[in-house]
Design a protein around this motif. Structure first.
Motif, mmCIF file in Angstrom:
data_model
loop_
_atom_site.group_PDB
_atom_site.id
_atom_site.type_symbol
_atom_site.label_atom_id
_atom_site.label_comp_id
_atom_site.label_asym_id
_atom_site.label_seq_id
_atom_site.Cartn_x
_atom_site.Cartn_y
_atom_site.Cartn_z
ATOM 1 N N TYR A 1 -2.726 -1.803 -3.707
ATOM 2 C CA TYR A 1 -3.135 -0.501 -3.182
ATOM 3 C C TYR A 1 -4.600 -0.461 -2.748
ATOM 4 N N LEU A 2 -5.172 -1.580 -2.358
ATOM 5 C CA LEU A 2 -6.529 -1.551 -1.816
ATOM 6 C C LEU A 2 -6.492 -0.901 -0.431
ATOM 7 N N PRO A 3 -7.306 0.129 -0.189
ATOM 8 C CA PRO A 3 -7.231 0.872 1.075
ATOM 9 C C PRO A 3 -7.470 0.022 2.319
ATOM 10 N N THR B 1 -5.934 3.262 -7.052
ATOM 11 C CA THR B 1 -6.263 1.856 -6.817
ATOM 12 C C THR B 1 -6.766 1.180 -8.086
ATOM 13 N N GLY C 1 0.761 -1.237 0.000
ATOM 14 C CA GLY C 1 0.000 0.000 0.000
ATOM 15 C C GLY C 1 0.791 1.285 0.000
ATOM 16 N N TRP D 1 2.581 5.074 -6.655
ATOM 17 C CA TRP D 1 1.162 5.351 -6.449
ATOM 18 C C TRP D 1 0.555 5.967 -7.702
#
Length: 230
Positions: free
Chosen positions: A212-214, A180, A156, A177
């Motif tokens: 990158y799933l919150p 997502t 993440g 980044w």
């Protein structure tokens, strides 16, 4: 190992070998070094300070103000649309800026002296990410590691915000980044010598980054960095 992760690891191992990068086990930095992400470095590891002549400003958090006219799924508006160029580089004054021009740009200025120019605008450091990405990046700094070509202990955020090797920099680039999930439209053209634009690619793709799933975590991450549908 998951097939997606194995294929990804194999491809990047080949890149590292081709570049002569070491494949020994590499661990995260110390807590003292990671603390630089709270002071002299940005949360993602860049230099926070500007340059000496002020042409590159200090990073102060990036551009996070929504633009009222923007609509979901549309093209993002230019937040600096009213700014004027600081100066323009043309064939006539190119020598004055020779140290800032590439060979290709100089060639274009020479070939098209009446129609080609380079407008130079004020520099803005607009990059920004959600706070949870910053928090994960800070954790990754001390826990992420490379065992040969296989990355572990990261999730993440940027894996190695204080990189020590070329291999770590490569992984930072791969897992930078970008959001997502997103959809992209591909329209590629090849320009011929006589200026004709020929369509070579036309398509739509969807990309998801489970990395990158919150609501994910390093403990729950299954190793699928990307999912792409074309």
């Amino acid at each position: 190992m998951n097939p997606t992760r194995l294929a990804t690891a194999t491809r990047w191992a080949a890149c590292f070998v081709a570049l002569g990068l070491p494949l020994a086990a590499l661990a995260g930095v110390s807590a003292e070094e990671a603390a630089r992400l709270k002071t002299e470095l940005t949360p993602l590891g860049a230099e926070k300070a500007g340059n000496k002549d002020g042409s590159i400003p200090a990073w102060t958090g990036g551009y996070t103000t929504p633009i009222a006219t923007d609509k979901p799924g549309g093209r993002r508006s230019d937040p600096f649309k009213d700014e004027k160029p600081l100066y323009s580089i043309t064939a006539k004054n190119a020598d004055q800026y020779a140290d800032k021009l590439t060979d290709g740009t100089r060639a274009l200025l020479k070939k098209y002296p009446d129609s080609y120019r380079v407008d130079v605008y004020k520099t803005h450091r607009t990059a920004a990410a959600p706070q949870w990405v910053y928090d994960n990046t800070f954790k990754n700094a001390t826990r992420a590691k490379l065992d040969g070509e296989v990355l572990s202990g990261a999730y993440g955020g940027i894996p190695f915000p204080v990189p020590k090797t070329g291999a770590e920099v490569m992984w930072n680039h791969v897992l930078r980044w970008r959001g997502t999930a997103w959809q992209f439209h591909i329209d590629s053209f090849q320009l011929t010598a006589d200026g004709k634009a020929v369509l070579t690619t036309d398509g739509v793709g969807d990309q998801l980054m489970p990395y990158y799933l919150p609501n994910g975590s390093v403990e729950k991450f299954g190793g699928e960095f990307w999912m792409v549908r074309l």
